[in-house]
Scaffold this active site. Structure first.
Site, PDB file in Angstrom:
ATOM      1  N   ILE A 136      12.309 -12.387  -8.675  1.00 27.49           N
ATOM      2  CA  ILE A 136      11.978 -11.341  -9.636  1.00 27.49           C
ATOM      3  C   ILE A 136      13.192 -11.134 -10.540  1.00 27.49           C
ATOM      4  CG2 ILE A 136      11.206  -8.939  -9.876  1.00 27.49           C
ATOM      5  CD1 ILE A 136       9.249 -10.772  -8.220  1.00 27.49           C
TER       6      ILE A 136
ATOM      7  N   LYS B 240      15.543  -9.422   6.161  1.00 31.87           N
ATOM      8  CA  LYS B 240      14.186  -9.291   5.607  1.00 31.87           C
ATOM      9  C   LYS B 240      13.124  -9.664   6.635  1.00 31.87           C
ATOM     10  CE  LYS B 240      15.412  -7.758   1.561  1.00 31.87           C
ATOM     11  NZ  LYS B 240      15.070  -6.388   1.163  1.00 31.87           N
TER      12      LYS B 240
ATOM     13  N   ALA C 101      17.645 -12.847   7.625  1.00 29.88           N
ATOM     14  CA  ALA C 101      17.525 -12.159   8.927  1.00 29.88           C
ATOM     15  C   ALA C 101      17.149 -10.693   8.703  1.00 29.88           C
ATOM     16  CB  ALA C 101      18.831 -12.264   9.704  1.00 29.88           C
TER      17      ALA C 101
ATOM     18  N   TYR D 231      20.771 -12.324   4.713  1.00 29.69           N
ATOM     19  CA  TYR D 231      19.694 -11.681   3.946  1.00 29.69           C
ATOM     20  C   TYR D 231      18.332 -11.980   4.572  1.00 29.69           C
ATOM     21  CZ  TYR D 231      16.957 -10.408  -0.242  1.00 29.69           C
ATOM     22  OH  TYR D 231      16.071  -9.845  -1.124  1.00 29.69           O
TER      23      TYR D 231
ATOM     24  N   ALA E 172      16.612   3.653  -6.432  1.00 28.28           N
ATOM     25  CA  ALA E 172      15.594   3.820  -7.478  1.00 28.28           C
ATOM     26  C   ALA E 172      16.129   3.812  -8.904  1.00 28.28           C
ATOM     27  CB  ALA E 172      14.830   5.118  -7.223  1.00 28.28           C
TER      28      ALA E 172
END
Ligand code: NAP
Length: 246
Positions: free
Chosen positions: A187, A158, A156, A154, A12
């Site tokens: 993003i 996700k 796999a 990555y 975060a």
């Protein structure tokens, strides 16, 4: 005034996770912000979140380490009293073509992105079941749906998060716990900052909205999935990608 809700957000302190913390703090949540390594930005973030009236606790831990996640959940409950929303956001990339990819690079991405999502969820779920309510929002990616050359590890991880989300949604729906995934496209955060300008231009050209998204545009969807406005949505994967994948 109604009681504040509590959100635990992994990873975060920057990027999407930080924007989620800000957006939820603005909307009546106390925040438990997980971090792996302490950064200079944390003091300013604490001040900003408290400025919105939120109680804030920072909980250290590596999501791929089960004992760490046990500890971070326990600390959240001890200081903030409950967990209404869990946002499994922490994630990494270690891109490379399969011919050159080291076993460790495959494993570390799976361990942080996918096993990390299991670890935190596994520790939070007993509290949500007991309180008979909860929201879990898992951060997947459009490449978990479409695949992407150079990202076998990555994508796999996700894609695994999507299967995890749907199964868990079915498992805990009767306990009034809603579980959804979001699938961001490109993003603008430190994860994509490393791409060259020409790669970014190439990507933008393929996006109907012709630009990368902002972390705040992702955070506002997380806010929706954390709110009463999404009370009839579970087991879904919501793309936030400027139309890249339809
Ligand atoms: P970012 O700026 O690189 O931030 C990632 C965050 O995750 C950092 O706070 C990092 O903390 C934390 N983290 C990494 N490994 C961790 C671990 N083992 N334990 C705890 N925290 C850990 O990336 P971002 O773009 O905001 O990405 C957030 C999520 O969105 C990720 O799951 C990513 O896969 C997903 N996503 C991003 C995009 C994009 O285009 N940016 C697209 C689709 C999906 P440290 O600084 O301590 O490492």
């Amino acid at each position: 005034m109604s009681e504040r809700k509590v959100a635990l957000i992994t990873g975060a302190t920057r990027g999407i996770g930080k924007e989620v913390a800000i957006e939820l703090a603005k909307n009546g949540f106390d925040i438990s912000a997980n971090y792996r390594s302490k950064g200079p930005e944390m003091d300013a973030l604490k001040e900003e979140l408290e400025g919105y009236g939120a109680k804030v606790v920072f909980v250290q831990g590596d999501v791929s380490n089960f004992e760490d996640t046990e500890k971070m959940v326990k600390e959240t409950i001890e200081t903030l009293g409950k967990i209404d929303v869990l946002v499994n956001n922490a994630g990494i990339t270690k891109d490379g073509l399969i011919m050159r990819m080291k076993k460790e690079d495959f494993e570390s991405v799976i361990n942080i992105n996918l096993v990390g999502t299991f670890n935190v969820t596994r520790n939070v779920i007993p509290y949500m079941i007991k309180q008979k309510s909860g929201r879990i929002i898992n951060v997947s990616s459009v490449v978990g749906v479409t695949g992407n050359a150079g990202q076998t590890n990555y994508s796999a991880s996700k894609a695994g998060i999507i299967g995890f989300t749907k199964s868990l949604a079915k498992e805990v729906a009767s306990r009034n716990i809603l579980v959804n995934a979001i699938a961001p496209g490109f993003i603008a955060t430190s994860m994509t900052e490393v791409l060259s300008d020409s790669v970014k231009e190439g990507i933008n050209a393929q996006i109907p909205l012709k630009r990368m998204g902002t972390a705040n545009e992702v955070a506002r969807v997380v806010k929706f999935l954390s709110s009463d406005d999404s009370s009839y949505i579970t087991g879904q994967v919501i793309n936030i990608d400027g139309g890249m994948v339809m």
